[in-house]
Design an enzyme around this catalytic site. Structure first.
Site, PDB file in Angstrom:
ATOM      1  N   ASP A 156      47.125   1.956  34.680  1.00  0.00           N
ATOM      2  CA  ASP A 156      48.383   2.304  35.351  1.00  0.00           C
ATOM      3  C   ASP A 156      48.657   3.807  35.343  1.00  0.00           C
ATOM      4  OD1 ASP A 156      49.014  -0.390  35.838  1.00  0.00           O
ATOM      5  OD2 ASP A 156      49.889  -0.614  33.838  1.00  0.00           O
ATOM      6  N   ASP A 208      53.478  -3.566  37.425  1.00  0.00           N
ATOM      7  CA  ASP A 208      52.232  -4.253  37.106  1.00  0.00           C
ATOM      8  C   ASP A 208      52.618  -5.665  36.635  1.00  0.00           C
ATOM      9  OD1 ASP A 208      49.513  -4.621  36.520  1.00  0.00           O
ATOM     10  OD2 ASP A 208      49.888  -4.161  34.416  1.00  0.00           O
ATOM     11  N   ASP A 239      51.879  -0.462  31.774  1.00  0.00           N
ATOM     12  CA  ASP A 239      51.614  -0.289  30.344  1.00  0.00           C
ATOM     13  C   ASP A 239      50.162  -0.034  30.006  1.00  0.00           C
ATOM     14  OD1 ASP A 239      50.529  -2.777  30.863  1.00  0.00           O
ATOM     15  OD2 ASP A 239      51.201  -3.646  28.977  1.00  0.00           O
TER      16      ASP A 239
END
Length: 799
Positions: free
Chosen positions: A690, A486, A686
């Site tokens: 996700d 990410d 995080d």
């Protein structure tokens, strides 16, 4: 006035030293560590401690901050040299014990594993060795030393005549035999009793293991020798050499003593594998200062409850997770974040149990206590992972399941072949070679090969901030070829920050920031908050704003010191007939191309400059990406951010592939597609968004700075919340798997070579002298186990 610290016996100045009043007497301490230790011991033992520790001369600053550092020493903590040794810790009632080689075996209280015979260990190691662990090690040591002292004369009486020493000129062969019998019997029935007990249990339960082979081998040699001593006449000529029946008491005692040595060393080594957990346990202070109606009293840590008000003084450790209620301080959170710079904490800030308060005193409200604290969860995760099994262990288990029966069959075939084809005395050679096969084939090294590496590797990872949920992850992680990351919070800091402040006209940066932040302080927009935070960091005093207004989709405005301040897009300024300097507009457009957000400012109808805000890339990200490429991994960035910003970050970091503007479901689908193409995928993220992708990946890696949902969905948690942890985790997995393969080579290779040699395969080529004595076989068996343990322990020192 000076006083003596009752813990370390150091001389301290009463006017500056910490103190505590117990039983109407005031005691003085060099450090908070000594004070906590004294209070904890007084409460539990109702007497002051009398331990001593050796201090080298230290600067005053170090003395004040805590000269002892009892809780900071790994592998057992502070070294004490006084007469009064620390008593073994008592294991709490109801403690569950498990086998390190067979984690599915669990029971309340200590004992031995019904499958492999190894001693069970507490599922959660104690900070100090338990009374049972100390007693077990001491008893095994006594058995070893007792067996060695009794067995040495037996060995010499049997071996010296073979070396030409005329022992039988001094004592007859029969007297020598009786002495050997009298000395070897306590070795067998006392020193070796645990070995035979485990062998018996393994046969009764049909869980054949290393103790089965040891028990049958040494028991056969002992019983044969006793019968040969008491009734030699019943043996045929094929058992006799030079007219007498050979005795093998020396083989029995030497094998028993060598196995006991291996067990003793193994107990010591297994303690060291738990050193990482013990260091984590030592991070929590033993007591906390409870505040009730303004009065303070010390209570044991386990009595702290959620909602309690606790006082934390300078130099002390934060007892549990909570929130600062009053006061401010700097706290060293390096044990969680790995960052050495202390973090400023004031009212409303979160504090974590086990971190160290450095400067100020503060009051905190306990929120998470006992097993709910972050430190306890880390310890639990490490402990669970150490007991888990890697897929490669299942292969070893299936081999071990048929290994002992095969060895028993090999020993029988060895006996039959030697009794049929061997030289005289055939049956004596047949017996001794069958015993050698049983002893050298002990699969102890095979059983230890994988669990030892996993226990040490998981502990090593925990010390580096890599928390691994189970051993299977280690095996999968080393096969990963693609990392999906990410952007926000993983590659970047996750918080928008002011990156440039570009004034126009006669204004300077601080003036532009002051006018802008005065208006932005009333806006909830993330970019506005970044501007206000930057003003705070520069300690700029903000003026009050009048007539604040938020213009939807454009910006904000307000009156400051009687002047109208407009902050927003270029279109907003144009709508108010304010022209923007061409050079600055060009500069602003360049920043936009790099993915930064630009805010234009006008004061009293005149263009005043612009501010650029971005989510900055972490300093550690670029070197981590470079290292991942060196490890041969492909990196894919999947983010919900806009295409322009995502592409700019990808170019800067040399990322292989980018997908921007994606939803949580899209991240999940992307990983699914990569796996369908045959890639082994690890996902690092995080956020809550996700979680589905982390669960779908072959290995989910959660940043410790992220949400609980993300951490729960992942198999690996990086406490430091930094991409370097991904590099370290992959390095660790490759090191551990390499170590396991080395151990299996030691174990399989040793058995593959040892069994044929013990059976006598070399005799046709090199003669009868090529036979392997059971004593040599026992030494080799012990060495193989020790080599596996030593090789696994090397992981503790590897980076």
């Amino acid at each position: 006035m000076t006083a003596t610290d009752p813990i370390c016996h150091m001389q301290v100045d009463e006017s500056t030293a910490l103190n505590a009043t117990v039983d109407d007497k005031t005691w003085y301490f060099c450090s908070q560590g000594c004070r906590d230790k004294f209070l904890a011991q007084h409460q539990h033992e109702d007497a002051p401690a009398k331990e001593e520790c050796h201090h080298e001369q230290q600067p005053e600053s170090e003395q004040k901050s805590g000269c002892c550092h009892h809780e900071e020493h790994g592998d057992g903590g502070h070294q004490h040299h006084g007469q009064h040794q620390k008593a073994p810790a008592e294991v709490p009632a109801g403690t569950i014990y498990s086998c390190p080689m067979h984690p599915e075996i669990e029971q309340e209280g200590p004992g031995s594993c019904p499958i492999c015979g190894m001693d069970l260990e507490p599922i959660m190691p104690q900070q100090e060795d338990s009374a049972e662990e100390v007693a077990e090690y001491e008893l095994m040591s006594r058995r070893f030393w007792g067996g060695l002292i009794l067995g040495l004369p037996v060995f010499l009486l049997a071996m010296l005549p073979m070396l030409g020493v005329p022992v039988h000129d001094w004592i007859s062969a029969k007297t020598s035999g009786w002495i050997q019998f009298l000395l070897s019997t306590p070795v067998v029935f006392w020193a070796g009793w645990p070995l035979y007990k485990r062998a018996y249990k393994s046969i009764v339960s049909m869980n054949l293991n290393m103790f089965t082979l040891i028990g049958i081998g040494t028991g056969t040699a002992y019983i044969y020798s006793v019968i040969a001593l008491l009734a030699p006449g019943i043996f045929p000529e094929s058992f006799r050499q030079h007219g007498s029946v050979e005795l093998y008491f020396e083989a029995t005692v030497v094998i028993t003593v060598l196995v006991l040595l291996g067990q003793m060393l193994e107990l010591r080594a297994r303690k060291r594998t738990n050193s990482a957990i013990r260091e984590l346990l030592a991070l929590a202070p033993p007591t906390a200062h409870l505040v009730v109606d303004g009065a303070e009293r010390d209570i044991p840590l386990e009595e702290v409850e959620a909602g309690n008000l606790l006082r934390v003084r300078p130099g002390e450790k934060v007892p549990v997770d909570g929130i600062v209620e009053e006061g401010k301080s700097l706290i060293d959170e390096s044990m969680i974040t790995g960052e050495p710079v202390p973090v400023s904490k004031e009212q409303g800030a979160d504090v974590i149990g086990g971190t160290v308060n450095q400067t100020g005193s503060f009051l905190m409200k306990a929120e998470k206590v006992g097993g709910e604290t972050l430190l306890s969860q880390i310890i639990q995760m490490v402990s669970t992972a150490q007991r888990s099994r890697a897929p490669i262990q299942r292969v070893v288990d299936s081999v071990a399941a048929v290994f002992v029966p095969v060895v028993l069959g090999t020993a029988v075939i060895t006996f039959l072949l030697w009794s049929w084809l061997g030289p005289e005395p055939r049956l004596a050679y047949a017996l001794i070679n069958a015993v050698a096969v049983l002893i050298i084939a002990c699969p102890c090294a095979l059983g230890l090969a994988t669990p030892m590496s996993i226990m040490v590797g998981v502990g090593r990872g925990a010390k580096q901030g890599i928390l691994i949920k189970n051993a299977e992850v280690l095996e999968t992680l080393q096969k990963v070829d693609t990392i999906v990351v990410d952007k926000t919070g993983t590659l970047t800091e996750g918080q928008p920050r002011l990156t440039q402040c570009v004034p126009a006209g006669d204004l300077n940066e601080d003036e532009l920031l002051k006018w802008s932040a005065a208006v932005e302080q009333h806006s909830e927009h993330p970019l506005s908050q970044a501007v206000v935070q930057a003003a705070k960091e520069r300690e700029i005093q903000l003026d009050e704003v009048q007539d604040f207004d938020s213009v939807t989709g454009a910006g904000v405005k307000g009156n400051v010191q009687g002047k109208l301040v407009l902050i927003g897009s270029a279109a907003m300024l144009e709508d108010n007939s304010i022209s923007i300097d061409d050079a600055l507009m060009s500069q602003a457009n360049e920043l936009r191309e790099q993915g930064q957000g630009v805010i234009f400012v006008a004061i009293d109808g005149t263009f005043a400059g612009f501010l650029s805000v971005s989510d900055p890339i972490k300093e550690t990200t670029e070197p981590a990406i470079r290292k991942l490429h060196e490890l041969g991994l492909s990196i894919v960035m999947v983010t919900g951010d806009n295409e322009k910003t995502a592409r700019a970050v990808a170019r800067q970091l040399n990322i292989d592939d980018v997908e921007a503007g994606v939803k949580p479901q899209d991240k999940y689908e992307k990983i699914k597609a990569l796996r369908k193409k045959g890639h082994k995928v690890a996902m690092a993220g995080d956020g809550i968004n996700d979680a589905p992708a982390l669960a779908e990946a072959d290995v989910g890696i959660a940043m410790g700075t992220g949400t609980d949902v993300a951490i729960e969905s992942a198999e690996v948690t990086l406490v430091k919340g930094d991409l370097r942890g991904v590099v370290d985790a992959i390095d660790l997995s490759r090191l551990v798997m390499r170590n396991i393969h080395q151990n299996l080579v030691f174990a399989f290779g040793y058995n593959a070579l040892g069994i044929p040699i013990a059976a006598g395969i070399l005799v046709p080529f090199f003669g009868i002298h090529a036979l392997l004595s059971p004593m040599i076989a026992a030494a080799a068996m012990s060495f193989s186990s020790i080599s596996v343990i030593s090789n696994a322990l090397r992981l503790r020192a590897r980076r």
